[in-house]
Enzyme design. Structure first.
Site, short mmCIF file in Angstrom:
data_model
loop_
_atom_site.label_atom_id
_atom_site.label_comp_id
_atom_site.label_asym_id
_atom_site.label_seq_id
_atom_site.Cartn_x
_atom_site.Cartn_y
_atom_site.Cartn_z
N HIS A 123 0.85 -1.18 0.00
CA HIS A 123 0.00 0.00 0.00
C HIS A 123 0.90 1.24 0.00
O HIS A 123 2.12 1.13 0.16
CB HIS A 123 -0.93 0.00 1.22
CG HIS A 123 -2.06 -0.96 1.09
ND1 HIS A 123 -2.82 -1.07 -0.06
CD2 HIS A 123 -2.59 -1.85 1.98
CE1 HIS A 123 -3.75 -2.00 0.12
NE2 HIS A 123 -3.63 -2.49 1.34
N ALA A 124 0.28 2.40 -0.16
CA ALA A 124 1.07 3.63 -0.26
C ALA A 124 2.03 3.75 0.92
O ALA A 124 3.19 4.12 0.74
CB ALA A 124 0.15 4.84 -0.34
N GLU A 125 1.53 3.49 2.12
CA GLU A 125 2.41 3.47 3.29
C GLU A 125 2.03 2.36 4.24
O GLU A 125 0.85 1.99 4.35
CB GLU A 125 2.36 4.80 4.08
CG GLU A 125 3.47 5.76 3.76
CD GLU A 125 3.12 6.71 2.64
OE1 GLU A 125 4.03 7.37 2.12
OE2 GLU A 125 1.94 6.77 2.28
N THR A 126 3.04 1.86 4.93
CA THR A 126 2.84 1.02 6.10
C THR A 126 3.49 1.72 7.27
O THR A 126 4.64 2.17 7.18
CB THR A 126 3.45 -0.38 5.90
OG1 THR A 126 2.79 -1.02 4.80
CG2 THR A 126 3.28 -1.23 7.15
#
Length: 275
Positions: free
Chosen positions: A48-51
């Site tokens: 995903h875009a960020e973790t």
């Protein structure tokens, strides 16, 4: 590589009123940060875009939790939606109550949960400096901007003002070409075509340089969008719509060198990391 058996992983939709909207983020709560290689591997696997990775800090300090954010490709200095997602997990699991102070690369960030389910982030306001957009960057974006602004070192974005909402929604940029013109990404924005629809401005965020062609809802970008549109519209409290395929609303409250970002979050997946 060190293994971390049965570490809990959650996927949370941030700046979302219901599942499968807003911006999904991975959230992993730890006792301490392991090596960076493992953190990056997990973020790449989650994709995903960020973790977000967080662990509690000793009582009595300037912050309650340490927090870091990784895209599938690299660690970043600031991320709004994954911070909102982390605060959501802390409050819904009982790991925290009241305001939570996060120690991050961007300083101490505070998240406050409200009784109605809203979460508010207290972030530094991004400085805006007029910038020149090279002709090749305009070609890569696919639209002629009215103006462009550098958003400072923590964001590392270019904020690009476009003529209208339709132009923002119609963008189909050349992501690979666009990647070379900013440290992190490009935020395209325009005024809402019809503010009666419940938002004051629209935006889209493109971050191919850090492995994200288009981000669904970028909380951190609103620390630049808030001062930009507050200056144009003459109000400190605004609502922005990020017009990605998933879409999401971010309510902003400009308070000088700080910007409050408010939204909701929904946990959609929980599972165990076994590696």
């Amino acid at each position: 590589m060190t293994t971390h058996p049965r570490t809990r992983l959650r996927i949370v939709d941030a700046f979302a009123e219901r599942p499968f909207t807003g911006n999904p983020a991975g959230v992993v709560l730890l006792d301490a940060f392991p090596d960076d290689t493992w953190l990056q591997h997990v973020a790449t696997e989650v994709n995903h875009a960020e973790t977000a990775f967080a662990h509690p800090l000793p009582e009595g300090g300037a912050a309650d939790w340490a927090l870091r954010w990784f895209t599938p490709a690299t660690e970043v200095d600031l991320c709004g939606h994954a911070t909102l997602a982390t605060a959501h997990v802390l409050h819904t699991t009982g790991a925290a109550t009241g305001p939570v102070r996060f120690a991050t690369r961007a300083g101490v960030l505070v998240a406050t949960a409200h009784d109605n389910g809203d979460l508010t982030l207290d972030f530094p306001t991004a400085p805006l400096t007029p910038a020149e957009l090279p002709a090749a960057a305009v070609e890569a974006l696919g639209a002629q901007p009215l103006a462009a602004y550098d958003t400072g070192p923590h964001l590392g974005d270019l904020l690009v003002e476009l003529p209208d909402e339709k132009t923002v929604r119609a963008l189909t940029p050349d992501h690979r070409a666009l990647a070379q013109y900013s440290e992190r990404g490009v935020i395209a924005t325009a005024p809402a075509e019809d503010p009666a629809r419940g938002y004051d401005f629209v935006s889209r965020g493109f971050f191919p340089r850090v492995g994200i062609d288009e981000d669904p809802v970028t909380g951190s970008a609103h620390t630049a969008l808030a001062p930009f549109w507050s200056g144009r519209l003459g109000r400190t409290e605004l609502t922005g719509l990020q017009a990605s395929a998933r879409s999401g609303l971010v309510r902003t409250d400009l308070r000088g060198d700080r910007t409050l970002l408010t939204g909701r979050a929904v946990t959609v997946i929980e599972g165990d990391l076994l590696a």
